[in-house]
Enzyme design. Structure first.
Site, PDB file in Angstrom:
ATOM      1  N   ASP A  64      36.236  47.592  35.880  1.00  0.00           N
ATOM      2  CA  ASP A  64      35.605  48.894  35.683  1.00  0.00           C
ATOM      3  C   ASP A  64      36.639  49.854  35.128  1.00  0.00           C
ATOM      4  O   ASP A  64      37.832  49.544  35.111  1.00  0.00           O
ATOM      5  CB  ASP A  64      34.934  49.415  36.964  1.00  0.00           C
ATOM      6  CG  ASP A  64      35.912  49.811  38.053  1.00  0.00           C
ATOM      7  OD1 ASP A  64      37.031  49.242  38.085  1.00  0.00           O
ATOM      8  OD2 ASP A  64      35.556  50.651  38.888  1.00  0.00           O
ATOM      9  N   TYR A  66      39.368  52.840  34.257  1.00  0.00           N
ATOM     10  CA  TYR A  66      40.380  53.586  35.000  1.00  0.00           C
ATOM     11  C   TYR A  66      39.723  54.827  35.608  1.00  0.00           C
ATOM     12  O   TYR A  66      38.856  55.451  34.981  1.00  0.00           O
ATOM     13  CB  TYR A  66      41.508  54.021  34.075  1.00  0.00           C
ATOM     14  CG  TYR A  66      42.332  52.897  33.498  1.00  0.00           C
ATOM     15  CD1 TYR A  66      43.019  52.003  34.317  1.00  0.00           C
ATOM     16  CD2 TYR A  66      42.468  52.743  32.119  1.00  0.00           C
ATOM     17  CE1 TYR A  66      43.806  50.986  33.783  1.00  0.00           C
ATOM     18  CE2 TYR A  66      43.257  51.731  31.571  1.00  0.00           C
ATOM     19  CZ  TYR A  66      43.921  50.857  32.411  1.00  0.00           C
ATOM     20  OH  TYR A  66      44.694  49.851  31.875  1.00  0.00           O
ATOM     21  N   PHE A  77      41.396  48.197  29.839  1.00  0.00           N
ATOM     22  CA  PHE A  77      42.865  48.207  29.838  1.00  0.00           C
ATOM     23  C   PHE A  77      43.488  49.282  28.942  1.00  0.00           C
ATOM     24  O   PHE A  77      44.680  49.540  29.041  1.00  0.00           O
ATOM     25  CB  PHE A  77      43.448  46.823  29.471  1.00  0.00           C
ATOM     26  CG  PHE A  77      43.147  45.752  30.467  1.00  0.00           C
ATOM     27  CD1 PHE A  77      43.772  45.753  31.709  1.00  0.00           C
ATOM     28  CD2 PHE A  77      42.232  44.748  30.198  1.00  0.00           C
ATOM     29  CE1 PHE A  77      43.490  44.768  32.655  1.00  0.00           C
ATOM     30  CE2 PHE A  77      41.938  43.760  31.133  1.00  0.00           C
ATOM     31  CZ  PHE A  77      42.568  43.772  32.362  1.00  0.00           C
ATOM     32  N   HIS A 186      45.011  37.989  37.167  1.00  0.00           N
ATOM     33  CA  HIS A 186      44.938  39.346  36.635  1.00  0.00           C
ATOM     34  C   HIS A 186      46.360  39.870  36.375  1.00  0.00           C
ATOM     35  O   HIS A 186      47.289  39.545  37.120  1.00  0.00           O
ATOM     36  CB  HIS A 186      44.217  40.251  37.641  1.00  0.00           C
ATOM     37  CG  HIS A 186      43.774  41.541  37.059  1.00  0.00           C
ATOM     38  ND1 HIS A 186      44.604  42.641  36.971  1.00  0.00           N
ATOM     39  CD2 HIS A 186      42.587  41.924  36.517  1.00  0.00           C
ATOM     40  CE1 HIS A 186      43.943  43.636  36.413  1.00  0.00           C
ATOM     41  NE2 HIS A 186      42.725  43.234  36.120  1.00  0.00           N
TER      42      HIS A 186
END
Length: 224
Positions: A64, A66, A77, A186
């Site tokens: 989701d 930031y 990202f 991740h």
């Protein structure tokens, strides 16, 4: 709430007519009217707008947006050019430097990737300020699953880059033998050392694209 205006519109148009989407739309509209929500409403669908369906070569799946002020702008990202690079992206750049020798830039603005066919798609497209995952379960997952299914059906090679467990749960939808699936932990500081570092996703993506007669991605993000 922003809108999709390019070649993504036709294959996703059925979603806009479904009951879940009406409920999702009403929920998101109410949230923007009553709370601080990221990204800006006109940026919600930037992953689709910046990377038309016909141009997708690779997909990076995020979770989701930031949730701090000024960071999110609709691409997973990525942050706006004047915002400090978040820790996960710091690690992505570190792996990119080790993998391809790219210089580590002074910003986290990944639009250059998106405009070369790297779709930077979060599975949830909005979030409340300072509350990670606060819009999980309101309907976005159904919508982005539909987009992933559209991508899976494309009759051309696409690379799917799945970092972390939430992204890897989408692997079950990816059954087209033309595509390449790359999985790794991740890039967050909590998990990057468990196998994200050294996974070489950028060179593997470019090798696959070149092997299929496609132009590789120029992964170097320039300084601003």
């Amino acid at each position: 709430m922003g809108a999709i205006t390019n070649d993504w519109l036709e294959p996703l148009s059925a979603e806009f007519k479904k009951p879940y989407y009406k409920k999702l739309y009403d929920t998101v509209k109410s949230e923007y009217e009553s709370r601080q929500i990221f990204p800006a409403s006109e940026d919600i669908f930037n992953a689709f707008e910046f990377t038309p369906l016909s141009e997708v070569k690779a997909v990076i799946l995020g979770q989701d947006p930031y949730h701090n002020v000024g960071q999110a702008h609709g691409l997973c990202f990525s942050v706006k050019p004047d915002v400090e690079v978040p820790p996960s992206l710091v690690n992505i750049y570190r792996e990119l430097h080790a993998d391809l020798g790219c210089d580590i830039p002074n910003n986290g603005y990944l639009v250059k990737w998106a405009k070369q066919g790297v779709m930077l798609l979060n599975t949830v497209l909005t979030v409340r300020a300072h509350a990670a995952n606060s819009h999980r379960g309101i309907g976005w997952e159904e919508f982005t699953d539909a987009a992933i299914k559209v991508l899976n059906q494309q009759d051309r090679p696409i690379v799917f880059i799945l970092w972390g467990r939430p992204a890897q749960t989408k692997k079950a939808m990816l059954n087209n033998p033309k595509h390449l699936i790359l999985e790794a932990p991740h890039p967050s500081p909590l998990s990057a050392r468990r196998g994200f570092f050294g996974s070489k996703p950028f060179s593997k993506t470019n090798d696959f694209l070149k092997a299929n007669g496609l132009t590789p991605i120029d992964w170097q993000i320039e300084n601003v």
